[in-house]
Write an enzyme that holds these catalytic residues in place. Sequence first.
Site, PDB file in Angstrom:
ATOM      1  N   CYS A  70      33.080 -16.939   3.286  1.00  0.00           N
ATOM      2  CA  CYS A  70      34.312 -16.124   3.385  1.00  0.00           C
ATOM      3  C   CYS A  70      35.375 -16.681   4.326  1.00  0.00           C
ATOM      4  O   CYS A  70      36.488 -16.962   3.913  1.00  0.00           O
ATOM      5  CB  CYS A  70      33.994 -14.716   3.880  1.00  0.00           C
ATOM      6  SG  CYS A  70      33.016 -13.737   2.753  1.00  0.00           S
ATOM      7  N   HIS A 126      39.414 -10.913   7.728  1.00  0.00           N
ATOM      8  CA  HIS A 126      38.290 -11.783   8.156  1.00  0.00           C
ATOM      9  C   HIS A 126      38.731 -13.138   8.692  1.00  0.00           C
ATOM     10  O   HIS A 126      38.009 -14.134   8.551  1.00  0.00           O
ATOM     11  CB  HIS A 126      37.271 -11.975   7.017  1.00  0.00           C
ATOM     12  CG  HIS A 126      35.867 -12.167   7.546  1.00  0.00           C
ATOM     13  ND1 HIS A 126      34.801 -12.549   6.769  1.00  0.00           N
ATOM     14  CD2 HIS A 126      35.383 -12.046   8.812  1.00  0.00           C
ATOM     15  CE1 HIS A 126      33.712 -12.632   7.512  1.00  0.00           C
ATOM     16  NE2 HIS A 126      34.041 -12.334   8.761  1.00  0.00           N
TER      17      HIS A 126
END
Length: 576
Positions: A70, A126
């Site tokens: 990610c 993130h």
Amino acid sequence: MTVLLHVLLLLSAGISLCLGDKPNIIIILIDDMGFNDVSFHGSNQILTPNIDALAYNGVLLNRHYVPNLCTPSRATLLTGKYPIHTGMQHFVIVTDEPWGLPRQERLMPEFFRDAGYATHLVGKWHLGFWRKDLTPTMRGFDHHFGYYNGYMDYYDHTVRLLDRNYSTGLDFRRDLEPCPEAEGIYATEAFTTEARKVIERHDKSRPLFMVLSHLAVHTGNEDNPMQAPEEEVAKFAHIQDPKRRTYAGMISSLDKSVGQTMRALADNGMLNNSIVLLYSDNGAPTVGIHSNAGSNYPFRGQKESPWEGGIRSVGALWSPLLQQRGYVSNQTIHAIDWLPTLAAAAGVQLPTDLKLDGLNLWPSLSGGTEPQPRKLLHVLDDVFGYSSYTAYTLKYVNGSSFEGRYDHWLGELHAGEEHPLSADYAQLVRASEVQAVLGNGGPTEDRIRQMRDEATQRCPIQEADQDDPIYLCEPLKAACLFDLANDPCERYNLAKLYPLQLQLLAEDVEELRLTALPSARVPIADKRADPALHGGNWEWWNNTSTGSSDSLTLPSLRWLCVCLLNFLGPVNIKLY
Ligand SMILES: *[C@@H]1O[C@H](CO)[C@@H](O)[C@H](O)[C@H]1NC(C)=O
Ligand SMILES: *[C@@H]1O[C@H](CO)[C@@H](O)[C@H](O)[C@H]1NC(C)=O
Ligand SMILES: *[C@@H]1O[C@H](CO)[C@@H](O)[C@H](O)[C@H]1NC(C)=O
Ligand SMILES: *[C@@H]1O[C@H](CO)[C@@H](O)[C@H](O)[C@H]1NC(C)=O
Ligand SMILES: *[C@@H]1O[C@H](CO)[C@@H](O)[C@H](O)[C@H]1NC(C)=O
Ligand SMILES: *[C@@H]1O[C@H](CO)[C@@H](O)[C@H](O)[C@H]1NC(C)=O
């Protein structure tokens, strides 16, 4: 007087020249979905008619590569650079770790905002929040509705760390303010509703840049990972494994969201000047940490591994601005390419000193031309100690993750679990919301079946016996070499047969290693992150601002200036 009028006319013409025809950019970023989990790659188990219709009407990106995790993947999209060139190559930002995407990096939303775009992030970030100046609205997004961490509960939007003594915290914001308003609403629906509102309220005299960054189909918190609306899960009674059935429900909800988002663009008169890109940030984690029962089969490996299963991701691009549409692209394209590609498509000038790793592939994708061969770095993580690299069709893998636990062919689907509607697959795609929005002129049922067949991955059986020890790959002991053109599933290690080729690829990786920044990760569990100290929210625990001017300038004035400068450029030349 007439001179003034003339200047005013020129200026307004300049502004409309700058803004009038810039296309809207919509990036639908999916989290952790497997290559084999959209039906356009051939699976009949989970049908995704909306996503498939988008691909069949646009360009089905059949060789779309991404970093395998990610945080590195998202950093790559926004910077156009390999993670080794931003320090983001090692692991993800764990909730209480004090680091983020370094401030000196200029990001995709900043470039689009400077060119006059309204910029929105809906969903996951993130890329760091321990300092306030790392958060999305301080980094080029005018607006953010969503969360800072890697995952959260799909319904109450909290993040719980089971191995720490922190209190549970809400991780949901509208811009900088905690946002409990969406409490109880399934994340995919909450983000879709917001995306529709962004589109409806958008000032149509300006272009829109929106990243719709879904939680789906990542797991929720570790104590309740698989969450989907019951009515969606109920559509998959043919899937025996309850975990995989819930995963199918997550995907079904996501597929519906793609239809609704396209519908909103059409209803607001924006679709005919939009570019819509959809992809998964990395392969699915079939087993292990945050496993969601996703499938990258028949590829080897999964998320957070050096193999194709972690890095070759689902992708589709749609736009009326593409000259060629309705085809399966063999162009190898990587997340590093999207910044230069989308900027070129939109006529957005990028600073010349950016040192991008990516290429502008818009002409190639739009023209449907002969694929350009590429050399691509996939993984170079010297902390975990593994690397993965391709030169054209040859692939180098050295070392592995998790002591090699993800080195296998994972996620093979059970036979006999076909969706009851799969016999009418092409008809189902043609009846999708996306096809309704795009009109009836889309691909015929025959053409749909043909494109689907082209995009279905098969692993050619070689005459050579794959059990012959000469082909054995043990990446923890020695580097391996594969020929992806003939062996896309990485079954035949050619290192012993072609040591010279292996050496050439190893030298390329060595050269890249010399350009790598040290990992920016700060692997510290920082107790100051505890939501108990922040009113029950996950929030920055350092208010320092490192001289960001983002919150001080008026974006609207900035684009006006850039626009006028662009427009007046030729006039200036005349004066000299
Ligand atoms: C959590 O608290 C318990 C009891 O105070 C303590 O024994 C344990 O070490 C703490 N764990 C962590 C990760 O701080
Ligand atoms: C797009 O559609 C809108 C509204 O339907 C129309 O005003 C506009 O001219 C169209 N633009 C293009 C590029 O076709
Ligand atoms: C793409 O590559 C596949 C083989 O991998 C080939 O069968 C197909 O014809 C290619 N498509 C085009 C448009 O060249
Ligand atoms: C594989 O990685 C190891 C450890 O980094 C290194 O010593 C070795 O030279 C590499 N092998 C090749 C062929 O690149
Ligand atoms: C906040 O961050 C700045 C910049 O990284 C650092 O110099 C400072 O020590 C931090 N302050 C606290 C209280 O952690
Ligand atoms: C940061 O600012 C917030 C208010 O915006 C305040 O509540 C908090 O105590 C500050 N934190 C630090 C570490 O200064």
